[in-house]
Write an enzyme that holds these catalytic residues in place. Structure first.
Site, PDB file in Angstrom:
ATOM      1  N   GLY A 209       1.708   5.301  19.018  1.00 58.65           N
ATOM      2  CA  GLY A 209       2.224   5.753  17.728  1.00 58.65           C
ATOM      3  C   GLY A 209       3.613   6.345  17.830  1.00 58.65           C
ATOM      4  CB  CYS A 210       5.128   8.732  20.248  1.00 56.31           C
ATOM      5  SG  CYS A 210       3.877  10.019  20.191  1.00 56.31           S
TER       6      CYS A 210
END
Length: 267
Positions: A209-210
């Site tokens: 996600g990051c």
């Protein structure tokens, strides 16, 4: 050379797979200059999060102003903001910055460890999401923020509509937790972009996600439109997942350098 500059506002992952570390690796892989505002320090490895210590809001504000007022930014990406005070501080700073903002409303870690206080959820809804150029929640975060639970691909539209009510210009609903292909939906409420990729048979996906949110910020900083930036970011993170590698005794990270021809998974 006037290299694009991207600022990440997020927590530190001592294991190097997610958070600030993943963001800066992603920025390097995209040829932009990455800068950071650390919001929290975590003791974290491939097995989970063993501890987290939030920085004072004054320290977060000082880091942000130090970078933006001198160096300047072409895009901002936010990640772990553990408390309502930090959410509100960062939302105010982002609102006053003339650059696109990618808001990753981090709620839990890959291992299920909570990274956002329940008391901060309303601040995310009312203060942070309204300043987002693109919000990038996964399905757990959608449920946490809106109560909408997605169990099938058509329900991604319901999730997007629910998040858009809080004011982001665009929302990217990440459907990677669904069965079948990895399908995401990008929409501003008017136009839709469905992004598909074959599901990779690799459990080492820490930091996905990051990495995706940072890649989107890199695209925006380089002058791409939102749909162009998101599509390129999807391609990058798909390759990074495929090249993800074992590290420690648990879930390893994606390979942020896979596109450089010398990714870490190659030894």
């Amino acid at each position: 050379m006037n290299r694009p500059r991207v600022l990440t506002v997020a927590g530190s992952d001592s294991g190097g797979g997610a958070g600030i570390q993943a963001d800066l690796k992603t920025m390097l892989a995209h040829g932009v200059h990455g800068m950071s505002v650390i919001t929290a320090v975590t003791a974290q490895n491939s097995l989970g999060v063993q501890g987290a210590w939030e920085l004072p809001a004054a320290a977060v504000r000082a880091q942000y102003r130090s970078v933006v007022d001198d160096i300047g930014v072409q895009a901002v990406k936010t990640g772990m903001l553990s408390s309502a005070e930090l959410v509100e501080t960062v939302a105010e700073l982002v609102a006053g910055t003339a650059a696109p903002a990618v808001i990753d409303p981090v709620g839990v870690s890959k291992h299920g460890d909570p990274l956002l206080a329940a008391a901060a959820l309303d601040s995310v809804r009312t203060r942070l999401l309204p300043v987002a150029t693109v919000a990038t929640p996964n399905l757990d975060e959608v449920a946490q923020l809106t109560g909408v639970r997605v169990e099938s691909e058509p329900q991604l539209r319901d999730a997007a509509a629910a998040v858009l009510t809080y004011g982001p210009r665009w929302v990217l609903i990440k459907g990677g937790h669904l069965a079948g292909d990895a399908v995401d939906l990008l929409t501003d409420g008017t136009e839709e972009h469905w992004l598909r990729a074959p599901r990779r048979d690799n459990r080492h996906t820490h930091g996905t996600g990051c990495t995706l949110a940072s890649a989107v910020a890199c695209g925006l900083a380089s002058g791409r439109s939102v749909p162009e930036a998101v599509r390129a970011a999807k391609e990058y993170v798909t390759g990074a997942i495929e090249a993800g590698f074992a590290l420690g005794a648990g879930i390893g990270p994606v390979d942020h350098g896979w596109n450089l021809g010398r990714g870490t998974s190659r030894g």
